[in-house]
Design an enzyme around this catalytic site. Sequence first.
Site, PDB file in Angstrom:
ATOM      1  N   ASN A  32       0.891  -1.379   0.135  1.00  0.00           N
ATOM      2  CA  ASN A  32      -0.340  -0.207   0.197  1.00  0.00           C
ATOM      3  C   ASN A  32       0.670   1.247   0.035  1.00  0.00           C
ATOM      4  OD1 ASN A  32       0.973   0.399   2.655  1.00  0.00           O
ATOM      5  ND2 ASN A  32      -0.996   0.549   3.649  1.00  0.00           N
ATOM      6  N   ASN A  35       4.857   3.045   3.671  1.00  0.00           N
ATOM      7  CA  ASN A  35       5.989   3.440   3.769  1.00  0.00           C
ATOM      8  C   ASN A  35       7.547   3.277   3.239  1.00  0.00           C
ATOM      9  OD1 ASN A  35       7.765   4.280   6.427  1.00  0.00           O
ATOM     10  ND2 ASN A  35       9.031   1.859   6.814  1.00  0.00           N
ATOM     11  N   ASP A  58      -3.621  -3.023   0.075  1.00  0.00           N
ATOM     12  CA  ASP A  58      -4.391  -3.370   1.490  1.00  0.00           C
ATOM     13  C   ASP A  58      -4.328  -4.604   1.729  1.00  0.00           C
ATOM     14  OD1 ASP A  58      -3.546  -0.712   4.144  1.00  0.00           O
ATOM     15  OD2 ASP A  58      -4.377  -3.477   4.609  1.00  0.00           O
ATOM     16  N   SER A 124      10.552 -11.362  13.626  1.00  0.00           N
ATOM     17  CA  SER A 124      11.865 -10.957  14.420  1.00  0.00           C
ATOM     18  C   SER A 124      12.625 -11.699  15.557  1.00  0.00           C
ATOM     19  CB  SER A 124      11.552  -9.760  14.949  1.00  0.00           C
ATOM     20  OG  SER A 124      12.262  -8.769  15.563  1.00  0.00           O
ATOM     21  N   TYR A 148       4.498  -3.341  18.865  1.00  0.00           N
ATOM     22  CA  TYR A 148       5.603  -4.102  17.793  1.00  0.00           C
ATOM     23  C   TYR A 148       5.912  -5.596  17.920  1.00  0.00           C
ATOM     24  CZ  TYR A 148       8.389  -4.984  14.325  1.00  0.00           C
ATOM     25  OH  TYR A 148       9.426  -5.773  13.692  1.00  0.00           O
ATOM     26  N   LYS A 152       4.419  -9.836  16.594  1.00  0.00           N
ATOM     27  CA  LYS A 152       4.788 -10.166  15.812  1.00  0.00           C
ATOM     28  C   LYS A 152       5.634 -12.081  16.713  1.00  0.00           C
ATOM     29  CE  LYS A 152       7.007  -8.316  12.406  1.00  0.00           C
ATOM     30  NZ  LYS A 152       6.427  -8.419  11.037  1.00  0.00           N
ATOM     31  N   LEU A 199      19.946   2.015  13.829  1.00  0.00           N
ATOM     32  CA  LEU A 199      21.930   2.782  13.593  1.00  0.00           C
ATOM     33  C   LEU A 199      21.619   2.958  12.931  1.00  0.00           C
ATOM     34  CD1 LEU A 199      23.739   2.700  15.694  1.00  0.00           C
ATOM     35  CD2 LEU A 199      24.886   0.798  15.690  1.00  0.00           C
ATOM     36  N   ARG A 230      25.043  -6.367  18.625  1.00  0.00           N
ATOM     37  CA  ARG A 230      23.633  -6.596  18.205  1.00  0.00           C
ATOM     38  C   ARG A 230      24.149  -7.523  16.441  1.00  0.00           C
ATOM     39  NH1 ARG A 230      21.602  -4.762  21.480  1.00  0.00           N
ATOM     40  NH2 ARG A 230      20.058  -3.190  21.412  1.00  0.00           N
TER      41      ARG A 230
HETATM   42  P1  NAD Z   1       9.205  -1.345   5.593  1.00  0.00           P
HETATM   43  O1  NAD Z   1       8.328  -0.451   6.024  1.00  0.00           O
HETATM   44  O2  NAD Z   1      10.364  -0.871   4.358  1.00  0.00           O
HETATM   45  O3  NAD Z   1       8.674  -2.383   4.538  1.00  0.00           O
HETATM   46  C1  NAD Z   1       7.678  -3.306   4.953  1.00  0.00           C
HETATM   47  C2  NAD Z   1       6.565  -2.559   3.473  1.00  0.00           C
HETATM   48  O4  NAD Z   1       4.726  -3.446   3.397  1.00  0.00           O
HETATM   49  C3  NAD Z   1       5.984  -1.355   3.695  1.00  0.00           C
HETATM   50  O5  NAD Z   1       6.604  -1.200   1.850  1.00  0.00           O
HETATM   51  C4  NAD Z   1       4.909  -1.140   3.482  1.00  0.00           C
HETATM   52  O6  NAD Z   1       4.593  -0.060   2.767  1.00  0.00           O
HETATM   53  C5  NAD Z   1       4.098  -1.893   3.352  1.00  0.00           C
HETATM   54  N1  NAD Z   1       3.173  -2.504   4.217  1.00  0.00           N
HETATM   55  C6  NAD Z   1       2.542  -1.409   5.488  1.00  0.00           C
HETATM   56  N2  NAD Z   1       1.191  -2.326   5.811  1.00  0.00           N
HETATM   57  C7  NAD Z   1       0.711  -2.382   5.029  1.00  0.00           C
HETATM   58  C8  NAD Z   1      -0.818  -2.855   4.535  1.00  0.00           C
HETATM   59  N3  NAD Z   1      -1.233  -2.863   5.451  1.00  0.00           N
HETATM   60  N4  NAD Z   1      -0.940  -3.618   3.502  1.00  0.00           N
HETATM   61  C9  NAD Z   1       0.169  -4.398   2.304  1.00  0.00           C
HETATM   62  N5  NAD Z   1       1.393  -3.251   2.410  1.00  0.00           N
HETATM   63  C10 NAD Z   1       1.625  -2.964   3.466  1.00  0.00           C
HETATM   64  O7  NAD Z   1       9.854  -2.774   6.595  1.00  0.00           O
HETATM   65  P2  NAD Z   1      10.837  -3.470   6.452  1.00  0.00           P
HETATM   66  O8  NAD Z   1      12.053  -2.923   7.200  1.00  0.00           O
HETATM   67  O9  NAD Z   1      11.188  -3.929   5.182  1.00  0.00           O
HETATM   68  O10 NAD Z   1      10.185  -4.693   7.056  1.00  0.00           O
HETATM   69  C11 NAD Z   1       9.516  -6.160   6.132  1.00  0.00           C
HETATM   70  C12 NAD Z   1       8.925  -6.728   7.624  1.00  0.00           C
HETATM   71  O11 NAD Z   1      10.060  -7.523   8.312  1.00  0.00           O
HETATM   72  C13 NAD Z   1       7.742  -6.201   8.504  1.00  0.00           C
HETATM   73  O12 NAD Z   1       6.873  -6.929   9.158  1.00  0.00           O
HETATM   74  C14 NAD Z   1       8.816  -5.395   9.854  1.00  0.00           C
HETATM   75  O13 NAD Z   1       8.437  -5.727  11.004  1.00  0.00           O
HETATM   76  C15 NAD Z   1      10.276  -7.040   9.314  1.00  0.00           C
HETATM   77  N6  NAD Z   1      11.198  -7.185  10.531  1.00  0.00           N
HETATM   78  C16 NAD Z   1      12.071  -6.164  10.116  1.00  0.00           C
HETATM   79  C17 NAD Z   1      13.475  -5.653  10.533  1.00  0.00           C
HETATM   80  C18 NAD Z   1      14.185  -4.286  10.191  1.00  0.00           C
HETATM   81  O14 NAD Z   1      15.202  -4.428  11.415  1.00  0.00           O
HETATM   82  N7  NAD Z   1      14.190  -3.578   9.130  1.00  0.00           N
HETATM   83  C19 NAD Z   1      14.012  -6.725  11.346  1.00  0.00           C
HETATM   84  C20 NAD Z   1      13.028  -7.479  11.974  1.00  0.00           C
HETATM   85  C21 NAD Z   1      11.913  -7.627  11.607  1.00  0.00           C
HETATM   86  C1  UD1 Z   2      14.810  -2.570  16.899  1.00  0.00           C
HETATM   87  C2  UD1 Z   2      13.564  -2.684  16.975  1.00  0.00           C
HETATM   88  C3  UD1 Z   2      13.729  -4.410  17.056  1.00  0.00           C
HETATM   89  C4  UD1 Z   2      13.991  -4.757  15.981  1.00  0.00           C
HETATM   90  C5  UD1 Z   2      15.197  -4.790  15.760  1.00  0.00           C
HETATM   91  C6  UD1 Z   2      16.015  -4.911  14.252  1.00  0.00           C
HETATM   92  C7  UD1 Z   2      13.487  -0.954  18.496  1.00  0.00           C
HETATM   93  C8  UD1 Z   2      13.593  -0.154  19.969  1.00  0.00           C
HETATM   94  N1  UD1 Z   2      14.251  -1.828  18.602  1.00  0.00           N
HETATM   95  O1  UD1 Z   2      16.779  -3.550  17.197  1.00  0.00           O
HETATM   96  O2  UD1 Z   2      12.043  -4.029  17.971  1.00  0.00           O
HETATM   97  O3  UD1 Z   2      13.568  -5.841  15.939  1.00  0.00           O
HETATM   98  O4  UD1 Z   2      15.278  -3.222  15.959  1.00  0.00           O
HETATM   99  O5  UD1 Z   2      16.370  -4.486  13.275  1.00  0.00           O
HETATM  100  O6  UD1 Z   2      14.323  -0.045  17.798  1.00  0.00           O
HETATM  101  N2  UD1 Z   2      21.778   2.714  18.458  1.00  0.00           N
HETATM  102  C9  UD1 Z   2      22.167   4.198  19.637  1.00  0.00           C
HETATM  103  N3  UD1 Z   2      22.511   5.193  18.754  1.00  0.00           N
HETATM  104  C10 UD1 Z   2      20.783   5.430  17.765  1.00  0.00           C
HETATM  105  C11 UD1 Z   2      20.640   3.961  17.709  1.00  0.00           C
HETATM  106  C12 UD1 Z   2      20.614   2.579  18.144  1.00  0.00           C
HETATM  107  O7  UD1 Z   2      23.657   3.826  20.324  1.00  0.00           O
HETATM  108  O8  UD1 Z   2      20.320   6.816  17.823  1.00  0.00           O
HETATM  109  C13 UD1 Z   2      22.147   1.058  19.659  1.00  0.00           C
HETATM  110  C14 UD1 Z   2      21.727   0.601  20.344  1.00  0.00           C
HETATM  111  O9  UD1 Z   2      21.555   0.660  22.005  1.00  0.00           O
HETATM  112  C15 UD1 Z   2      21.434  -0.930  20.209  1.00  0.00           C
HETATM  113  C16 UD1 Z   2      22.387  -0.503  18.760  1.00  0.00           C
HETATM  114  O10 UD1 Z   2      22.908   0.754  18.412  1.00  0.00           O
HETATM  115  O11 UD1 Z   2      22.464  -0.930  20.974  1.00  0.00           O
HETATM  116  C17 UD1 Z   2      21.312  -1.006  17.148  1.00  0.00           C
HETATM  117  O12 UD1 Z   2      20.087  -0.584  17.945  1.00  0.00           O
HETATM  118  P1  UD1 Z   2      19.028  -0.716  17.071  1.00  0.00           P
HETATM  119  O13 UD1 Z   2      18.908  -0.258  15.546  1.00  0.00           O
HETATM  120  O14 UD1 Z   2      17.731   0.454  16.828  1.00  0.00           O
HETATM  121  O15 UD1 Z   2      18.226  -1.838  17.012  1.00  0.00           O
HETATM  122  P2  UD1 Z   2      18.273  -2.703  18.407  1.00  0.00           P
HETATM  123  O16 UD1 Z   2      17.902  -2.095  19.101  1.00  0.00           O
HETATM  124  O17 UD1 Z   2      18.872  -3.873  17.533  1.00  0.00           O
END
Ligand code: NAD
Ligand code: UD1
Length: 337
Positions: A32, A35, A58, A124, A148, A152, A199, A230
């Site tokens: 959709n 993001n 969606d 996640s 959030y 999951k 980060l 991490r």
């Molecule tokens: P992202 O936001 O870039 O991608 C999610 C996509 O889903 C976006 O393009 C958004 O527009 C779309 N979307 C959201 N709600 C929707 C809906 N109701 N219908 C259709 N499209 C919808 O995020 P990402 O980083 O690519 O993450 C993808 C998935 O992986 C997510 O489910 C996220 O929770 C999971 N995940 C991400 C991370 C991370 O650090 N990026 C870590 C663990 C899990």
């Molecule tokens: C984040 C999400 C978590 C998700 C994960 C996957 C939060 C609170 N948690 O976790 O739910 O599953 O990403 O990618 O967002 N840090 C700094 N300065 C910053 C940002 C982060 O020092 O500006 C540090 C944090 O304290 C951490 C590390 O960098 O130690 C990584 O942080 P981040 O990238 O936000 O990931 P997670 O905390 O692991």
Amino acid sequence: MAILVTGGAGYIGSHTCLELLRSGYDVVSLDNYYNSSPEALKRVMKLAGKELTAYDCDIRDRGGLQKIFSEHAIEVVIHFAGLKAVGESVRIPLAYYENNVAGSVTLLQEMEKAGVHCIVFSSSATVYGDNDPPYVEDMPTGAVTNPYGRTKYIIEEILKDACAANEALSAVLLRYFNPIGADSSGQMGENPNGIPNNLMPYIAQVAVGKLSELQIFGDDYPTPDGTGVRDYIHVSDLGVGHVKAVAYAMEHTGAQAINLGTGKGVSVLELVRAFEKASGVNIPYKIVPRRAGDIPASYADPGKAKELLGFVTQRTVDDMCADTWKWQSGNPDGYKA
Ligand code: NAD
Ligand code: UD1
């Protein structure tokens, strides 16, 4: 045979679409664009030299899902779509439960009606809560501290229940660690809205001068240098992991949780130094208090992914930094440019 990718235009979705096209699959993206931008999918097609089909839809739109399932012979759904900002989920939890949990249930119901039996779900490492790393798939889950993370956990449980009730169903629950990096072309990457929470995108925006300095959240953790540790995984490795999970899902039934990580812990300071080396740019930082809800260390036991999927990460932290820098410096305004 086609793969439906929900959230296909997002950060991980777009890199996975590219790997799927390169592996010869027909790809249908549903997003959709809440993001993300359709431009990401244009770049996927350009880099792959192949077309995919994109729907502006969606996951909660039953009619839209029915149309897609009727127009394509979908065999597997890779389900990325959802909201993912931890802080926002604390402020607007119902939006997270509606989008992520109710949306996933709608998707599963429409898959069932269409006779689609395989799903690969974006879970996640957050489901491991306060277990001690390395995280192993059979550790208890659910002690998560924010809405959030709970979505999951709940979706994982829903998928396990659905598999227990229908022996034809196959669900691979991929527990990602910390995805960073970008396609090595520099044409695709992470495009966060507003000020990044995570980060790597924060460091990258400091490097191009969009943000003035990094705040490091705590240097008094029980880790080698006191900063948080991490398991960072390159997003293109993650894409390959999904291609392998698709093959696994088609050959097996039941629910299977699998970590996607490298197994190596990297501290905040180590990542900053690696980024400075890759970019040649100094990253100013200051140490500030710990961020609420953060844990000292998180990293995977990657053994099950190797055993079941034959998946081993290929890219190093230096690759992750170099590719992020190439994307961020070439596209300082993301896909808007
Ligand atoms: P992202 O936001 O870039 O991608 C999610 C996509 O889903 C976006 O393009 C958004 O527009 C779309 N979307 C959201 N709600 C929707 C809906 N109701 N219908 C259709 N499209 C919808 O995020 P990402 O980083 O690519 O993450 C993808 C998935 O992986 C997510 O489910 C996220 O929770 C999971 N995940 C991400 C991370 C991370 O650090 N990026 C870590 C663990 C899990
Ligand atoms: C984040 C999400 C978590 C998700 C994960 C996957 C939060 C609170 N948690 O976790 O739910 O599953 O990403 O990618 O967002 N840090 C700094 N300065 C910053 C940002 C982060 O020092 O500006 C540090 C944090 O304290 C951490 C590390 O960098 O130690 C990584 O942080 P981040 O990238 O936000 O990931 P997670 O905390 O692991």
